[in-house]
Enzyme design. Structure first.
Site, PDB file in Angstrom:
ATOM      1  N   TRP A  74      47.014  41.810  34.993  1.00 50.26           N
ATOM      2  CA  TRP A  74      46.547  41.046  36.153  1.00 50.26           C
ATOM      3  C   TRP A  74      45.685  39.951  35.554  1.00 50.26           C
ATOM      4  CZ3 TRP A  74      41.858  39.739  38.514  1.00 50.26           C
ATOM      5  CH2 TRP A  74      41.965  39.295  39.842  1.00 50.26           C
ATOM      6  N   ASN A 100      41.906  46.294  28.970  1.00 49.65           N
ATOM      7  CA  ASN A 100      41.657  46.136  30.400  1.00 49.65           C
ATOM      8  C   ASN A 100      40.171  45.839  30.551  1.00 49.65           C
ATOM      9  OD1 ASN A 100      41.472  46.408  33.197  1.00 49.65           O
ATOM     10  ND2 ASN A 100      41.233  48.629  33.062  1.00 49.65           N
ATOM     11  N   GLU A 495      46.833  40.832  53.336  1.00 46.86           N
ATOM     12  CA  GLU A 495      47.185  41.388  52.025  1.00 46.86           C
ATOM     13  C   GLU A 495      48.685  41.449  51.806  1.00 46.86           C
ATOM     14  OE1 GLU A 495      44.068  44.724  50.478  1.00 46.86           O
ATOM     15  OE2 GLU A 495      45.090  45.218  52.321  1.00 46.86           O
ATOM     16  N   LYS A 608      45.256  46.950  42.728  1.00 45.81           N
ATOM     17  CA  LYS A 608      44.643  48.047  43.478  1.00 45.81           C
ATOM     18  C   LYS A 608      43.239  48.357  42.999  1.00 45.81           C
ATOM     19  CE  LYS A 608      45.550  52.202  45.854  1.00 45.81           C
ATOM     20  NZ  LYS A 608      45.295  51.520  47.115  1.00 45.81           N
TER      21      LYS A 608
HETATM   22  C1  G6P Z   1      41.034  46.000  45.890  1.00 45.27           C
HETATM   23  C2  G6P Z   1      42.189  46.581  46.673  1.00 45.27           C
HETATM   24  C3  G6P Z   1      41.718  46.963  48.072  1.00 45.27           C
HETATM   25  C4  G6P Z   1      40.533  47.909  47.986  1.00 45.27           C
HETATM   26  C5  G6P Z   1      39.400  47.303  47.159  1.00 45.27           C
HETATM   27  C6  G6P Z   1      38.303  48.322  46.879  1.00 45.27           C
HETATM   28  O1  G6P Z   1      40.683  44.771  46.424  1.00 45.27           O
HETATM   29  O2  G6P Z   1      43.245  45.659  46.731  1.00 45.27           O
HETATM   30  O3  G6P Z   1      42.782  47.616  48.734  1.00 45.27           O
HETATM   31  O4  G6P Z   1      40.069  48.200  49.267  1.00 45.27           O
HETATM   32  O5  G6P Z   1      39.900  46.878  45.900  1.00 45.27           O
HETATM   33  O6  G6P Z   1      38.835  49.338  46.071  1.00 45.27           O
HETATM   34  P1  G6P Z   1      38.175  50.744  45.882  1.00 45.27           P
HETATM   35  O7  G6P Z   1      39.019  51.445  44.868  1.00 45.27           O
HETATM   36  O8  G6P Z   1      36.777  50.507  45.383  1.00 45.27           O
HETATM   37  O9  G6P Z   1      38.162  51.434  47.201  1.00 45.27           O
END
Ligand code: G6P
Length: 613
Positions: A74, A100, A495, A608
């Site tokens: 990413w 990463n 999204e 994600k």
């Molecule tokens: C990213 C994902 C979201 C998620 C957010 C927080 O932006 O695309 O779907 O809600 O991260 O992620 P977490 O793992 O901390 O809930």
């Protein structure tokens, strides 16, 4: 962001590396690559695009090496391209690295290396790492008896930022070296082979026994042994963790997409979240949450801190906690909270919500609160994730692995878990009528069957999606707890369907945004707050007057129904209604995305797990 895998054993590494990358693709998917050791030299195959492109790369089938590393990216530094893809090599081709995280001082390190005669083939921050390792291998001191490890240690000592790395060299073809700081990395172990990955599900079909690497820890991974070292390279023993998840839980189970599967899993995931914590006629119970009664009675405020969907779950949590426990509760976006010197002391409770438990901003916000003396609770879906290792207490949603980038079942489980937590606190604090708490518990226990009811017929939502999927803009309106759901519905739509959408508190619309309402624009209203139903209906009337077409998600009997489409959901205590009203909105964004022919599970530009700032 970015997924990394490694393999060392007696079999060909490539099949495992490709399979591991496929599991980790949710972490990033703009380029991918693998490297193996072939005849005493490193062979790299990489390109921009999805992991599946790797299968077709020239020569990929000829890789027979039994040691390898791989990466799905990413992009942060440098656009997606073959050159910027990992694995990266040092100038001499001796050290190969997958990474990463973000190296914040990469410019400084790059200049240092250039001054020493090194050159760079990519724009990435990562490329400094193999070159630094090479530099210290030839010019550094020898710390301990492993020259390879010593060079890696000296290189990472120069790095500022976050990293999980796997390093491979044909000079040391019987070992891989791994290190981490603020980015996740796990090692799965089996007979005569060991596996490395960014998360546990990627390894589940190969191992149930894991070592979870800690920050500033190193491991030398051989095929039949693993040695762990602290920051000074002093060797130590490390406990193994047995993980019970079933590999089949991470498959699609006959569904076309992970997101749809996860939406339909919600009745079960909520059952798992409830588990044995909540029973009628008994006080709620949490293992491992031994917060003293005295502390609870003295809490001056609660902060709920999170990002994205998890933050939206926090907004519902605030309403429930304030109603039941009468403690002022503020919800904050982690990336803001961490830099704004919030008013926190030892009477403050901070709750951090993170599905992955690896979101960099949320972890940093947690560390900040801890340093100011707050008590911290992590709510996560991933056992032993970074956030749970930092927090004073951790409670798990147990929703099972969530693979689709857009969160669905983790969100509903987060809300359920906060509701149970709020009841638990209210029982200790005696802050809410016992009878009402019992009624709320009964409603929580009914949630799975009510969601089953919504999922039994999705045709209305699908029909609506068929009508609106070509639109450019949509609006979501709600008041009170329904506004929090509007925010989540709007986020889901953005999204995965790339439709511009805005969520507004219904009463705020007339203070500006109503100027955007024009003939035939779609406005979605959520109406479950009994005391606010008339007010929200009036606000919706205002947009209908201006030509909007309306879809309403409600559990109310609406008088003078003037709406174009109405989705009825089952009745429930309004504090829990978000767990039901969000489901049609999840489905709506799913069907719109499908109609547009988009990749539902891996939307563009997203990842994600956001392990960078
Ligand atoms: C990213 C994902 C979201 C998620 C957010 C927080 O932006 O695309 O779907 O809600 O991260 O992620 P977490 O793992 O901390 O809930």
């Amino acid at each position: 962001m970015c997924g990394i895998v490694g393999y060392i054993g007696s079999k060909k590494a490539t099949p495992f590396l490709l399979e591991g990358l496929t599991c980790l693709e949710y972490r990033g998917y703009d380029s991918a690559g693998i490297a193996t050791i072939e005849d005493n030299k490193i062979e790299v195959k990489k390109d921009k695009g999805r992991v599946k492109n790797l299968y077709d790369l020239d020569g990929i089938d000829s890789l027979v090496g039994t040691v390898g590393i791989a990466h799905t990216r990413w992009a942060t530094h440098g656009k997606p391209s073959k050159d910027n893809s990992h694995p990266h090599l040092d100038n001499s081709g001796t050290f190969s690295v997958v990474h990463n995280g973000i190296i914040e001082n990469h410019n400084e390190l790059r200049n240092f290396l250039i001054s020493k005669g090194y050159s760079f083939a990519s724009q990435t921050d990562t490329e400094v790492i193999p070159n630094l390792i090479h530099y210290y291998f030839n010019n550094g001191e020898n710390i301990g008896d492993n020259k390879f490890l010593s060079a890696v240690k000296q290189a990472v000592s120069d790095l500022k930022g976050s990293y999980a790395i796997v390093v491979m060299s044909p000079l040391f073809k019987d070992e891989l070296i791994v290190a981490r700081k603020d980015s996740p990395l796990v090692i799965g172990t089996s007979n005569g082979e060991n596996f490395i990955a960014s998360d546990i599900p990627a390894l589940l079909s190969h191992s149930k026994n894991f070592y979870l690497l800690d920050d500033n820890e190193f491991a030398v991974v051989c095929k039949d042994k693993i040695k762990f070292y602290d920051i000074n390279l002093t060797e130590h023993r490390k406990g193994i963790k047995n993980i019970e998840w079933d590999a089949t839980e991470t498959g699609k189970n006959g569904f076309e997409d992970y997101m749809l599967k996860e939406i339909f899993e919600q009745p079960n995931s909520i059952r798992e979240t409830i588990g044995s914590r909540l029973k009628l006629g008994e006080n709620c119970y949490f293992d491992d949450l031994e917060i003293s009664e005295e502390f609870l009675h003295n809490i001056n405020q609660i902060y709920i801190v999170a990002c994205g969907t998890a933050m939206h779950a926090g907004l519902i949590g605030k309403t429930i906690l304030e109603n039941l426990c009468k403690i002022p509760t503020t919800v904050e976006i982690a990336s803001e909270f961490r830099y704004r010197n919030p008013l926190i002391d030892e009477k403050t409770l901070c709750i951090y919500i993170s599905q992955s438990g690896e979101t960099a901003d949320t972890i940093a916000a947690l560390k900040l609160a801890k340093s100011k003396g707050a008590t911290t609770i992590a709510i996560s879906n991933v056992i032993s994730s970074s956030i749970t290792r930092e927090a004073d207490y951790s409670i798990y949603t147990h929703a099972g692995p969530e693979i689709a980038v857009a969160s669905t079942k983790a969100y509903t489980s987060q809300v359920v878990l906060i509701a149970i937590l709020a009841i638990h606190f209210a029982e200790i604090l005696n802050s809410y009528e016992q009878e009402k708490l019992e009624a709320l518990k009964a409603d929580i226990l009914d949630l799975p069957s009510k969601i089953e009811n919504i999922l039994a017929d999705t045709s209305k939502i699908k029909n609506f999606a068929d009508k609106v999927y070509t639109e450019k803009d949509m609006f979501f309106l709600g008041r009170g707890i329904d506004y929090a759901v509007a925010l989540e519905g709007s986020l889901k739509l953005k999204e995965i369907s790339y439709i511009h959408s805005e969520a507004y508190a219904a009463g705020e619309l007339k203070h500006g945004p109503i100027a955007l309402i024009e003939n035939n624009v779609t406005v979605i209203g959520i109406i479950t707050e009994p005391d606010l139903v008339d007010k929200t209906c009036s606000n919706l009337q205002e947009v209908i007057t201006r030509g909007a077409k309306t879809l309403i998600v409600t559990n109310m009997q609406l008088e003078n129904n003037c709406f174009d489409f109405v989705i009825d959901i089952p009745e429930i205590n309004h504090l829990l209604s978000p767990i039901l009203s969000v489901v049609p909105l999840q489905l709506l964004s799913y069907y719109i995305s499908k109609n547009k022919g988009l990749d539902v599970d891996k939307p563009r530009n997203l990842a994600k797990s956001v392990t960078v700032e």
